[in-house]
Design a protein around this motif. Structure first.
Motif, short mmCIF file in Angstrom:
data_model
loop_
_atom_site.label_atom_id
_atom_site.label_comp_id
_atom_site.label_asym_id
_atom_site.label_seq_id
_atom_site.Cartn_x
_atom_site.Cartn_y
_atom_site.Cartn_z
N PRO A 41 0.83 -1.20 0.00
CA PRO A 41 0.00 0.00 0.00
C PRO A 41 0.86 1.26 0.00
O PRO A 41 1.98 1.27 0.53
CB PRO A 41 -0.80 -0.13 1.31
N TRP A 42 0.32 2.33 -0.55
CA TRP A 42 1.11 3.54 -0.71
C TRP A 42 1.59 4.09 0.62
O TRP A 42 2.72 4.61 0.72
CB TRP A 42 0.31 4.61 -1.46
N TYR A 43 0.75 3.99 1.66
CA TYR A 43 1.14 4.55 2.95
C TYR A 43 2.29 3.76 3.58
O TYR A 43 3.15 4.34 4.25
CB TYR A 43 -0.07 4.60 3.90
N LEU A 44 2.32 2.45 3.35
CA LEU A 44 3.44 1.66 3.86
C LEU A 44 4.71 1.97 3.07
O LEU A 44 5.80 2.07 3.64
CB LEU A 44 3.12 0.17 3.78
N SER A 45 4.57 2.16 1.76
CA SER A 45 5.73 2.55 0.95
C SER A 45 6.23 3.92 1.36
O SER A 45 7.45 4.17 1.37
CB SER A 45 5.35 2.55 -0.53
N TRP A 46 5.32 4.82 1.70
CA TRP A 46 5.72 6.16 2.17
C TRP A 46 6.55 6.02 3.44
O TRP A 46 7.62 6.64 3.56
CB TRP A 46 4.48 7.00 2.45
N LEU A 47 6.10 5.19 4.37
CA LEU A 47 6.82 5.02 5.62
C LEU A 47 8.18 4.37 5.38
O LEU A 47 9.20 4.82 5.92
CB LEU A 47 5.98 4.18 6.59
N THR A 48 8.22 3.33 4.59
CA THR A 48 9.47 2.62 4.35
C THR A 48 10.49 3.52 3.64
O THR A 48 11.67 3.57 4.03
CB THR A 48 9.23 1.36 3.50
N ALA A 49 10.05 4.22 2.59
CA ALA A 49 10.96 5.11 1.87
C ALA A 49 11.48 6.21 2.77
O ALA A 49 12.66 6.59 2.70
CB ALA A 49 10.25 5.70 0.65
N SER A 50 10.63 6.73 3.64
CA SER A 50 11.06 7.79 4.56
C SER A 50 12.11 7.28 5.54
O SER A 50 13.11 7.95 5.81
CB SER A 50 9.84 8.34 5.33
N VAL A 51 11.89 6.08 6.06
CA VAL A 51 12.84 5.51 7.03
C VAL A 51 14.19 5.26 6.37
O VAL A 51 15.25 5.56 6.94
CB VAL A 51 12.26 4.21 7.63
N VAL A 52 14.18 4.70 5.16
CA VAL A 52 15.44 4.44 4.45
C VAL A 52 16.16 5.75 4.15
O VAL A 52 17.39 5.84 4.25
CB VAL A 52 15.17 3.65 3.16
N PHE A 53 15.41 6.79 3.79
CA PHE A 53 16.00 8.10 3.51
C PHE A 53 16.72 8.63 4.73
O PHE A 53 17.88 9.06 4.65
CB PHE A 53 14.88 9.06 3.08
N VAL A 54 16.06 8.62 5.89
CA VAL A 54 16.68 9.11 7.12
C VAL A 54 17.88 8.26 7.50
O VAL A 54 18.92 8.76 7.94
CB VAL A 54 15.65 9.15 8.27
N LEU A 55 17.75 6.94 7.32
CA LEU A 55 18.84 6.03 7.66
C LEU A 55 20.11 6.39 6.89
O LEU A 55 21.20 6.52 7.47
CB LEU A 55 18.43 4.60 7.36
N LEU A 56 20.00 6.59 5.59
CA LEU A 56 21.18 6.89 4.77
C LEU A 56 21.70 8.30 5.04
O LEU A 56 22.91 8.53 5.00
CB LEU A 56 20.83 6.72 3.29
N PHE A 57 20.81 9.23 5.32
CA PHE A 57 21.25 10.59 5.63
C PHE A 57 22.07 10.61 6.91
O PHE A 57 23.17 11.19 6.96
CB PHE A 57 20.03 11.51 5.76
N VAL A 58 21.57 9.98 7.96
CA VAL A 58 22.27 9.97 9.24
C VAL A 58 23.55 9.15 9.13
O VAL A 58 24.59 9.51 9.72
CB VAL A 58 21.36 9.42 10.35
N TYR A 59 23.52 8.07 8.38
CA TYR A 59 24.73 7.28 8.16
C TYR A 59 25.79 8.12 7.44
O TYR A 59 26.98 8.06 7.76
CB TYR A 59 24.38 6.05 7.33
N GLY A 60 25.35 8.94 6.50
CA GLY A 60 26.28 9.86 5.84
C GLY A 60 26.84 10.89 6.80
O GLY A 60 28.01 11.28 6.70
N MET A 61 26.02 11.34 7.75
CA MET A 61 26.51 12.29 8.74
C MET A 61 27.64 11.68 9.57
O MET A 61 28.59 12.37 9.95
CB MET A 61 25.35 12.74 9.64
N TRP A 62 27.54 10.39 9.87
CA TRP A 62 28.61 9.71 10.59
C TRP A 62 29.91 9.81 9.81
O TRP A 62 30.98 10.11 10.37
CB TRP A 62 28.24 8.24 10.80
#
Length: 269
Positions: free
Chosen positions: A172-193
């Motif tokens: 469902p689109w709302y689950l894809s929205w949540l998953t894509a958002s989580v992966v986005f934050v994960l890679l952003f914060v990992y890049g900050m490290w």
């Protein structure tokens, strides 16, 4: 009014206002801040400071998303369609790679100047994380809306699945929205490290940091092989749903944010 003996100079600071309303400023570049509490308003100020680099945060991720879409359309137009209902493409992955790069630059480029302005490390990290969450919410919404349009148009008229990824972004689109958002934050914060490590150790430090992670993964693979655990790991991932994977990624985000928050407060930049 305070009086002084005739001919005597007042003591340094005698006429100055003291007390809790007077906040001493830190020396520029110390990163200790000004002693003010970290409030939402101050965090928003850091977000606005980062957004001065509009190309990095407001253009680059979305430009890569558009470029990947156009590239995938061209590739599918030039290749046979085959006999499948979905033609999976990988252009969306470019956005996540760019997100990692943006996370690195958010610390490697913008942090030193922010410290000279008196911004505390804690405030800066919270502001950069808040920006990552806001960008992730927008990107996740783009993925969700894109999936709705993709399904409604039969894959843009060519069975293309650009905004869908098998298993992970195909619900469902709302689950894809949540998953894509989580992966986005994960890679952003990992890049900050990586940005923090770069500010401290430069390219050799980043190389050692990456090598250490690869070493840990290699040792984990060796131990798993010795313990004959690959079968159990395969069963686990075969049984877990996309929602479960999203939960695991969200837990990793929390760990990275907590670790980054602790690191930036102690790391000399």
């Amino acid at each position: 009014m305070t009086t002084h003996p005739e001919g005597a100079a007042p003591a340094p600071g005698a006429g100055r206002r003291t007390g809790p309303n007077r906040i001493p400023k830190a020396a520029p570049g110390t990163g200790r801040g000004t002693g003010r509490r970290t409030t939402p308003g101050v965090v928003v100020t850091v977000v606005r400071y980062l957004l001065l680099d509009r190309m990095m945060y407001l253009v680059l991720p979305w430009a890569w998303a558009a470029f990947g879409f156009v590239l995938d359309v061209v590739v599918l137009r030039l290749t046979p369609a085959g006999h499948t209902d979905h033609r999976w493409v990988g252009g969306l992955a470019a956005v996540f790679l760019v997100t990692f790069t943006v996370g690195v630059q958010s610390v490697a480029r913008a942090l030193p100047y922010a410290l000279t302005l008196g911004v505390s490390r804690r405030t800066y990290f919270l502001g950069a994380t808040a920006l990552a969450v806001a960008m992730a919410a927008c990107f996740g919404l783009l993925v969700g809306v894109g999936q709705i349009a993709e399904r409604a148009t039969g894959g843009w008229g060519m069975h293309m699945a650009y905004f869908r990824v098998p298993y992970l972004l195909d619900g469902p689109w709302y689950l894809s929205w949540l998953t894509a958002s989580v992966v986005f934050v994960l890679l952003f914060v990992y890049g900050m490290w990586y940005g923090l490590v770069f500010r401290r150790g430069g390219l050799p430090g980043c190389t050692a940091f990456g090598a250490a992670q690869l070493t840990v993964l290699a040792l984990a693979a060796v131990v798993t092989t010795w313990a004959h655990g690959w079968h159990r790991i395969g069963h686990f991932f075969a049984a877990v749903t996309a929602t479960g994977v999203t939960g695991l990624l969200a837990a990793a985000v929390v760990v990275l944010i907590a670790g980054g928050f602790a690191t930036i407060r102690r790391l000399a930049v």
